[in-house]
Design an enzyme around this catalytic site. Sequence first.
Site, PDB file in Angstrom:
ATOM      1  CG  ASP A 295      -2.346   0.642   1.082  1.00  0.00           C
ATOM      2  OD1 ASP A 295      -2.093   1.711   0.076  1.00  0.00           O
ATOM      3  OD2 ASP A 295      -3.125   0.728   1.732  1.00  0.00           O
ATOM      4  CE1 TYR A 296      -0.052   7.632  -2.659  1.00  0.00           C
ATOM      5  CE2 TYR A 296       1.436   8.144  -0.716  1.00  0.00           C
ATOM      6  CZ  TYR A 296       0.721   8.638  -2.107  1.00  0.00           C
ATOM      7  OH  TYR A 296       0.997   9.763  -2.473  1.00  0.00           O
TER       8      TYR A 296
END
Length: 775
Positions: A295-296
């Site tokens: 994820d980010y």
Amino acid sequence: MKKFAILAALALSPFFLAQNIISKPAQSYQSAPYQSKKKAFIDNLISKMTLDEKIGQLNLPSSGDFTTGQAQSSDIGKKVEQGLVGGLFNIKGVDKIREVQKVAVEKSRLKIPMIFGMDVIHGYETSFPIPLGLASSWDTDLIQRSAQIAAQEATADGINWTFSPMVDISRDPRWGRVSEGAGEDPYLGSEIAKAMVYGYQGDDLAKKNTMLACVKHFALYGAAEGGRDYNTVDMSHLQMYNTYFPPYKAAVEAGAGSVMASFNEIDGIPATGNKWLLTDVLRKQWNFKGFVVTDYTGINEMIDHGMGDLQEVSALAINAGVDMDMVGEGFLKTLKKSISEGKVTEQAVTDAARRILEAKYDLGLFDDPYKYTDSKRAQREVFSPKNLEAAKTISSQSMVLLKNNKQVLPLQKSGTVAVIGPLGDNAVNMPGTWSVAAKHANSISLLRGLKESVGKNVKFLYAKGSNIYESAEMEEKVSMFGKSAGRDNRPADQIRKEAIAIANQADVVLLAIGESAEMSGESSSRTDIGIPETQKELLRELKKTGKPIVIVLFTGRPLVLTEESQLADAILNVWFPGSMAGYAISDVLYGKVNPSGKLPMTFPRSVGQVPLYYNAKNTGRPLSLENTEKCKFEKFRSNYLDECNTPLYPFGFGLSYTTFGYSDVSVSNAKPTGNTAIEASVTLTNNGKYDGAEVVQLYIRDLVGSITRPVKELKGFQKVYLKAGESKKVTFKISPEDLKFYNNQLKYDWEAGDFDIMIGSNSHDVKTTRVNWSK
Ligand code: BGC
């Protein structure tokens, strides 16, 4: 009030949805010759790649730093040219995408095309209801169709990879991201996960209108402590395998091409660095063949989790099984050093690069890197009238009727209607959260939808009545990304007075209240999951006018509606319905569509009951059934001094304008043995005045087990359309496969004994029969 005797049968049988419903993994077209050709191609490519170029494939920056015409000279363009970027996301527009792809395939040494990702979560420019709303339709064909249309639009506009479906089970409505998932149930969640993967990926990823899915957030992200986003997760393996893992597994089995690691920790190790999770469970137990993306900044965040510096956490991630690094550039900056120090093998990098190249190959990007960048197609297929029409139908199927006292709904097409509330004439909030590509301002507000669809016999008056929050500071926090409710800075009682005045002139009040779009979604956790006080005050004052009040509830999560459920005559929960919100709501309010949505998540009476879910354990001191129903406190039983155990609206609940009767449950065999399947049936009768659809639900309880078992578990559902007065036998096949669970050795099997077979219209109202199943 006059009622419509006939509801449009058309709206009840969405004929267009029958098209192209696919139920086999996209990768199944991969014949042996295809696979060996792919392998030879990628082997050859990898043999030419430098270590830097391999690491470059693992790098996924968020774009946004160039405007059209500047791709090559931008910072990102320079990295692309050097072969240091595998894909980009957050880039919108077919011309921009073509331009930067051109740099990759014409300027970089090996001319490797990039993939382009985006959070296409509930539609692209044509926005569908938020995923929790889609789930409320309990109609997997329709959900699949919404994903197909999303893929069609996104691919027409250059995107070939979506960060969806989000399949995180959650039992905590304080967590704002429940809006992005399918609710609390592993079975419903799994069926929806499959439908979405099939919808996005189709039967062949290489087609122009299909895109790569990304199952997220692996794993357990929905179990954050206290419902606070990004918080710690601590869970038994039994709970993981029996409740939280099934939708991820179903999506993987449906062929999802990629998986996103979650932000949270699992067993003390963040998912992004958790080898047990990403390699043992995902690849070895579930045979996942695609690639894993973080994820980010998921890798970098492991520094704050306390797992080491950037080099250490990057090594941890790749060794755990991560292939692609979203945004953080930990791989780009440190992997070479880690390889030289023997902390990571070059093979690990080669394997990760291979998986990403395989996905590009499956998408057909090596044959034609520009296949998703046809501007004419974008103009023709994005936000098209046909897609908007589909969105309208899908929206109306997602709405849940929570209350309808004295059949105040459907409304008659005459008289005066007062549309009141901060969401009554607000287009930009209609698509809801995580609608990055949606055309917010082009969405249809409730007021506009009513005026344009109902006709001249009804006079619509409008007043805002209140802001979302009285506090300007709170309102600002929940009006992100241009989704403002258009704040009125006058004192609350002055805004309210206008509303009371128009209510007094009307026959009925449509009160559009609830959450603004950004009150749910990422980083939107709440401790008070009620409707904000200023809106409640508006409801209380309107009640005093004596006019019938229909709440049109906008929300991205289950809310506590205890007071509202007493004050309102009807409540229609529309979630966030998407681009066509106003038209779809109008169709339901005026009876063109008979509501058939059912809640995919429990609505509690009080936030103090959370987590509250239907498939709970019995405990050793359960409150008696009688006292549970009566809400009567019993000392030394599992209950509260100050609140009932039951929810306000249970999982699976939703009313219709008609009523359905259930016969007792009959089974084909009450004493089955071994692997024989049995049938359980009820006769369903539409005994009301309207044609309508009912979601018939099958629950099973395993009465005695080697581990404690839930009081009921959803094991099947069917959406049945019946004309007024019609009856139908509804049959479920049950086999031992449906009785299986993970025991405390994590062995997946069933155990002989007594089972309650329950069929009904929601998790609370069921008819029950018992069977004894021996081995
Ligand atoms: C979210 C993901 C999303 C990603 C890329 C993150 O903040 O948790 O769900 O896919 O951003 O936009």
